[in-house]
Design a protein around this motif. Sequence first.
Motif, PDB file in Angstrom:
ATOM      1  N   ALA A  93       0.839  -1.209   0.000  1.00  0.00           N
ATOM      2  CA  ALA A  93       0.000   0.000   0.000  1.00  0.00           C
ATOM      3  C   ALA A  93       0.868   1.250   0.000  1.00  0.00           C
ATOM      4  CB  ALA A  93      -0.923  -0.011   1.218  1.00  0.00           C
ATOM      5  N   CYS A  94       1.931   1.221   0.766  1.00  0.00           N
ATOM      6  CA  CYS A  94       2.842   2.370   0.819  1.00  0.00           C
ATOM      7  C   CYS A  94       3.500   2.593  -0.545  1.00  0.00           C
ATOM      8  CB  CYS A  94       3.896   2.130   1.899  1.00  0.00           C
ATOM      9  SG  CYS A  94       4.988   3.534   2.187  1.00  0.00           S
ATOM     10  N   LYS A  95       3.916   1.510  -1.172  1.00  0.00           N
ATOM     11  CA  LYS A  95       4.526   1.606  -2.494  1.00  0.00           C
ATOM     12  C   LYS A  95       3.528   2.174  -3.513  1.00  0.00           C
ATOM     13  CE  LYS A  95       7.793   0.618  -5.540  1.00  0.00           C
ATOM     14  NZ  LYS A  95       7.110   0.796  -6.809  1.00  0.00           N
ATOM     15  N   SER A  96       2.248   1.784  -3.382  1.00  0.00           N
ATOM     16  CA  SER A  96       1.212   2.313  -4.287  1.00  0.00           C
ATOM     17  C   SER A  96       1.068   3.815  -4.119  1.00  0.00           C
ATOM     18  CB  SER A  96      -0.129   1.616  -4.021  1.00  0.00           C
ATOM     19  OG  SER A  96      -0.035   0.224  -4.267  1.00  0.00           O
ATOM     20  N   GLY A  97       1.077   4.277  -2.878  1.00  0.00           N
ATOM     21  CA  GLY A  97       1.010   5.712  -2.629  1.00  0.00           C
ATOM     22  C   GLY A  97       2.224   6.438  -3.175  1.00  0.00           C
ATOM     23  N   TYR A  98       3.383   5.804  -3.017  1.00  0.00           N
ATOM     24  CA  TYR A  98       4.617   6.421  -3.501  1.00  0.00           C
ATOM     25  C   TYR A  98       4.637   6.492  -5.032  1.00  0.00           C
ATOM     26  CZ  TYR A  98       9.590   7.184  -4.288  1.00  0.00           C
ATOM     27  OH  TYR A  98      10.793   7.701  -4.697  1.00  0.00           O
ATOM     28  N   ASP A  99       4.054   5.470  -5.694  1.00  0.00           N
ATOM     29  CA  ASP A  99       3.992   5.482  -7.163  1.00  0.00           C
ATOM     30  C   ASP A  99       3.168   6.668  -7.667  1.00  0.00           C
ATOM     31  OD1 ASP A  99       5.564   3.253  -7.376  1.00  0.00           O
ATOM     32  OD2 ASP A  99       3.891   1.838  -7.538  1.00  0.00           O
ATOM     33  N   ARG A 135       2.778   9.440  -6.049  1.00  0.00           N
ATOM     34  CA  ARG A 135       3.607  10.610  -5.768  1.00  0.00           C
ATOM     35  C   ARG A 135       4.606  10.838  -6.912  1.00  0.00           C
ATOM     36  NH1 ARG A 135       5.307  13.484  -1.266  1.00  0.00           N
ATOM     37  NH2 ARG A 135       7.385  14.375  -1.464  1.00  0.00           N
ATOM     38  N   LYS A 136       5.217   9.755  -7.414  1.00  0.00           N
ATOM     39  CA  LYS A 136       6.167   9.871  -8.519  1.00  0.00           C
ATOM     40  C   LYS A 136       5.489  10.388  -9.792  1.00  0.00           C
ATOM     41  CE  LYS A 136       7.901   5.729  -8.534  1.00  0.00           C
ATOM     42  NZ  LYS A 136       8.742   4.583  -8.941  1.00  0.00           N
ATOM     43  N   GLU A 137       4.245   9.907 -10.002  1.00  0.00           N
ATOM     44  CA  GLU A 137       3.511  10.363 -11.182  1.00  0.00           C
ATOM     45  C   GLU A 137       3.276  11.875 -11.124  1.00  0.00           C
ATOM     46  OE1 GLU A 137       2.440   8.893 -13.991  1.00  0.00           O
ATOM     47  OE2 GLU A 137       3.536   7.076 -13.412  1.00  0.00           O
ATOM     48  N   LEU A 138       2.916  12.349  -9.912  1.00  0.00           N
ATOM     49  CA  LEU A 138       2.666  13.781  -9.764  1.00  0.00           C
ATOM     50  C   LEU A 138       3.951  14.592  -9.926  1.00  0.00           C
ATOM     51  CD1 LEU A 138       0.142  13.732  -6.797  1.00  0.00           C
ATOM     52  CD2 LEU A 138      -0.326  14.438  -9.145  1.00  0.00           C
ATOM     53  N   ASN A 181       3.116  19.988  -1.653  1.00  0.00           N
ATOM     54  CA  ASN A 181       2.138  21.068  -1.740  1.00  0.00           C
ATOM     55  C   ASN A 181       0.907  20.641  -2.546  1.00  0.00           C
ATOM     56  OD1 ASN A 181       3.711  22.864  -0.246  1.00  0.00           O
ATOM     57  ND2 ASN A 181       4.818  23.588  -2.061  1.00  0.00           N
ATOM     58  N   LYS A 182       1.137  19.933  -3.649  1.00  0.00           N
ATOM     59  CA  LYS A 182       0.031  19.480  -4.485  1.00  0.00           C
ATOM     60  C   LYS A 182      -0.848  18.465  -3.746  1.00  0.00           C
ATOM     61  CE  LYS A 182       1.111  21.466  -8.548  1.00  0.00           C
ATOM     62  NZ  LYS A 182       0.187  22.328  -9.310  1.00  0.00           N
ATOM     63  N   LEU A 183      -0.203  17.648  -2.916  1.00  0.00           N
ATOM     64  CA  LEU A 183      -0.916  16.551  -2.244  1.00  0.00           C
ATOM     65  C   LEU A 183      -1.478  16.940  -0.885  1.00  0.00           C
ATOM     66  CD1 LEU A 183       1.571  13.661  -3.089  1.00  0.00           C
ATOM     67  CD2 LEU A 183      -0.808  13.784  -3.813  1.00  0.00           C
ATOM     68  N   ARG A 184      -1.143  18.114  -0.399  1.00  0.00           N
ATOM     69  CA  ARG A 184      -1.484  18.476   0.974  1.00  0.00           C
ATOM     70  C   ARG A 184      -2.988  18.342   1.253  1.00  0.00           C
ATOM     71  NH1 ARG A 184       1.915  20.862   4.117  1.00  0.00           N
ATOM     72  NH2 ARG A 184       3.090  21.726   2.371  1.00  0.00           N
ATOM     73  N   GLY A 185      -3.814  18.876   0.357  1.00  0.00           N
ATOM     74  CA  GLY A 185      -5.262  18.817   0.558  1.00  0.00           C
ATOM     75  C   GLY A 185      -5.780  17.396   0.537  1.00  0.00           C
ATOM     76  N   PHE A 220       1.400   7.244   3.940  1.00  0.00           N
ATOM     77  CA  PHE A 220       2.852   7.374   4.119  1.00  0.00           C
ATOM     78  C   PHE A 220       3.547   7.409   2.769  1.00  0.00           C
ATOM     79  CE2 PHE A 220       2.267   4.695   8.225  1.00  0.00           C
ATOM     80  CZ  PHE A 220       1.708   5.783   8.864  1.00  0.00           C
ATOM     81  N   GLY A 221       3.063   6.588   1.824  1.00  0.00           N
ATOM     82  CA  GLY A 221       3.643   6.591   0.490  1.00  0.00           C
ATOM     83  C   GLY A 221       3.439   7.916  -0.212  1.00  0.00           C
ATOM     84  N   LEU A 222       2.227   8.464  -0.080  1.00  0.00           N
ATOM     85  CA  LEU A 222       1.951   9.780  -0.665  1.00  0.00           C
ATOM     86  C   LEU A 222       2.871  10.850  -0.074  1.00  0.00           C
ATOM     87  CD1 LEU A 222      -1.970   9.916  -0.812  1.00  0.00           C
ATOM     88  CD2 LEU A 222      -0.392   9.704  -2.738  1.00  0.00           C
ATOM     89  N   LYS A 223       3.211  10.662   1.197  1.00  0.00           N
ATOM     90  CA  LYS A 223       4.086  11.632   1.870  1.00  0.00           C
ATOM     91  C   LYS A 223       5.569  11.356   1.616  1.00  0.00           C
ATOM     92  CE  LYS A 223       3.241  14.372   4.472  1.00  0.00           C
ATOM     93  NZ  LYS A 223       3.195  15.837   4.168  1.00  0.00           N
ATOM     94  N   GLY A 224       5.873  10.305   0.853  1.00  0.00           N
ATOM     95  CA  GLY A 224       7.269  10.058   0.471  1.00  0.00           C
ATOM     96  C   GLY A 224       8.025   9.099   1.342  1.00  0.00           C
ATOM     97  N   ALA A 225       7.325   8.130   1.944  1.00  0.00           N
ATOM     98  CA  ALA A 225       8.002   7.205   2.850  1.00  0.00           C
ATOM     99  C   ALA A 225       9.118   6.428   2.174  1.00  0.00           C
ATOM    100  CB  ALA A 225       6.989   6.234   3.458  1.00  0.00           C
ATOM    101  N   PHE A 226       9.067   6.257   0.826  1.00  0.00           N
ATOM    102  CA  PHE A 226      10.114   5.497   0.153  1.00  0.00           C
ATOM    103  C   PHE A 226      11.105   6.352  -0.622  1.00  0.00           C
ATOM    104  CE2 PHE A 226       9.292   1.053   0.728  1.00  0.00           C
ATOM    105  CZ  PHE A 226       7.987   1.022   1.204  1.00  0.00           C
ATOM    106  N   TYR A 227      10.806   7.658  -0.766  1.00  0.00           N
ATOM    107  CA  TYR A 227      11.703   8.444  -1.614  1.00  0.00           C
ATOM    108  C   TYR A 227      13.024   8.756  -0.942  1.00  0.00           C
ATOM    109  CZ  TYR A 227      11.187  13.181   0.429  1.00  0.00           C
ATOM    110  OH  TYR A 227      11.227  14.284   1.227  1.00  0.00           O
ATOM    111  N   ASP A 228      13.021   8.788   0.412  1.00  0.00           N
ATOM    112  CA  ASP A 228      14.263   9.112   1.118  1.00  0.00           C
ATOM    113  C   ASP A 228      15.058   7.827   1.333  1.00  0.00           C
ATOM    114  OD1 ASP A 228      16.301  10.068   2.577  1.00  0.00           O
ATOM    115  OD2 ASP A 228      15.114  10.753   4.273  1.00  0.00           O
TER     116      ASP A 228
END
Length: 578
Positions: free
Chosen positions: A470-476, A478-481, A501-505, A560-568
């Motif tokens: 699920a986290c990876k799905s959110g991160y994917d 995020r990458k698209e955005l 900023n785009k995802l905050r809402g 967490f994925g949307l917030k970048g849990a895997f990008y760092d």
Amino acid sequence: MAKTKESNQLELNLEDNNTNLNDEYFEINLDTFLFNAGVIGFIEVMEESKAKKGESLENKKDFYFEGQTLYVNKQFLLDLDFPKYYLKTIYNKFYKNTTLYQILNTNKTDSESLKKYDNFLKRTTLITIADTLEDNKIKELLSNYQSDKDNKENNFKNIVSYINNNEKLKYYLYIASIFLDKFSFIFNNIYFLRYNPSINGHYIAKNTDLVKSISDYYIKIKEYIIQLNNKNNYKDKCLICDLNTNKNLDMAFLIDIGIAEGRKGSVYWNYNSDVFICPICYMIYSCSPIGFINIKNIVVFINDNDSIESLISMNIPLKAEEESDNNINYITYNTMINRALKLKTKELDSIQVIIRNDKKYSFNTVSKDTLKIIKNCDKYLSKISKSYFKYGKDESLNIYRECIENILNNRNQYSLILRLLKNIDSKQEGSNNKIFYSINTIFNILKIQISKETLKENNMNEKINYAHIACKSGYDIRKELIKKNSDAESDDKKNNEEADNKLRGLVYKLINAVSTSNRDLFSTNIARLYTSLNLPIPNILSRIFISDEDFKNIGNAYIFGLKGAFYDKTENNNKGEE
């Protein structure tokens, strides 16, 4: 120490009878927590005396313990100089934890430090010990310190210097301080320690020889051992060990625990009290404070009574650095947990933790399930161990402590997760809050929560794997955005900030949906997101309809994925997170 005529004669009589003693052993078995602490304390006294520890039941030597039983050689007890080694053990174990030690080893003589030690120097104990040792010099120095306010600093240094150069005075002062400050939590009216109900406090009577007061009692133990061979001498039974004894001793000296025969109504006892104990158990109980762990203004005992060996392992004194935290209960539980998990046992049993301060005992049992959760989550707990959140002027949230306390109190972690999620962007929003954790910190807390939920089902790894998907799905997404909105001239950091900023809402809406268990709100926002990007909704998100727990776990992991849990990829290098 000078012997009285009476004590000399008694010891001579005992020595004459020593040859009649068979080489037998007392068997002392674990019982209640206070007795168990006494067993551990008594073993420390024997070790201080260089007693020989046996290697097996066939070769027990002076003493030996196996399982829940301690074997002590009777002849060894007759020969043991108990008062000497009892006090020596107490001195060596506790003297560095006393106010007196701070006084004698301080270099600070500023007004604040002098004020801190002023109350201690006013204690009548110093005068009492001076009277006992007929030391008029220290009394004179104390008098000068209290009366000559203009030279207080110099007089303070004179007191410290005099005590440091007088070994007997220093030894007696340390022993008295330990009994008054620590041992008085456990017992009173034993040996030289007395209690005055009118002042609700303990004291040591003037002209009391500390060593002699214990020696006089230990002679009774020797007499008891000799006469125990003849059962006609003792027709009553010890409440603890069932040995033959008499009615000379009861348990009144144990504060809040002991039962005083004379203070109970005759109807209650039916005129026939049976709460007396034998001199051996009395001696064991007198060692109880030695078995406790000393932590600042409390004492602690971890009653893991599977065996004497495990009791000893669990109650090793704390290191100095472990005592620096102001949250005493947290230190205690954290230490207990770490020690329990290090024990080489196949199964972890529940453990009882007893905390004693100057007012009362508190009893806390940490269940077997709780210990298993912590054991299963060791790597996740390690990753959040130094994360915290500062807010307001002087307030902070220790994330590790909060997580541990949730486990100990059988609370879920969702409230903590929600709070951390809502505050993770507060620094960027211009508040005074300071964030010392990352989104990956919160993900580790979610894994701890999943471990708690799956303890019975034994499918922790499977559920954590779903959370990772699920986290990876959110991160994917995020990458698209980022791909869609990135500026070729901007660096990765700026692009990630733009994505936030785009995802905050959206993130805010999803957090509210998960925290209120609103699947419809969550699903609606997810559908809009994927439709706008012309992408299929991941199958993993269908699991939110299985149960509330699955919804919270999958939903939070996706956020967490949307917030970048895997990008760092270098999480440990995150600014502010150690």
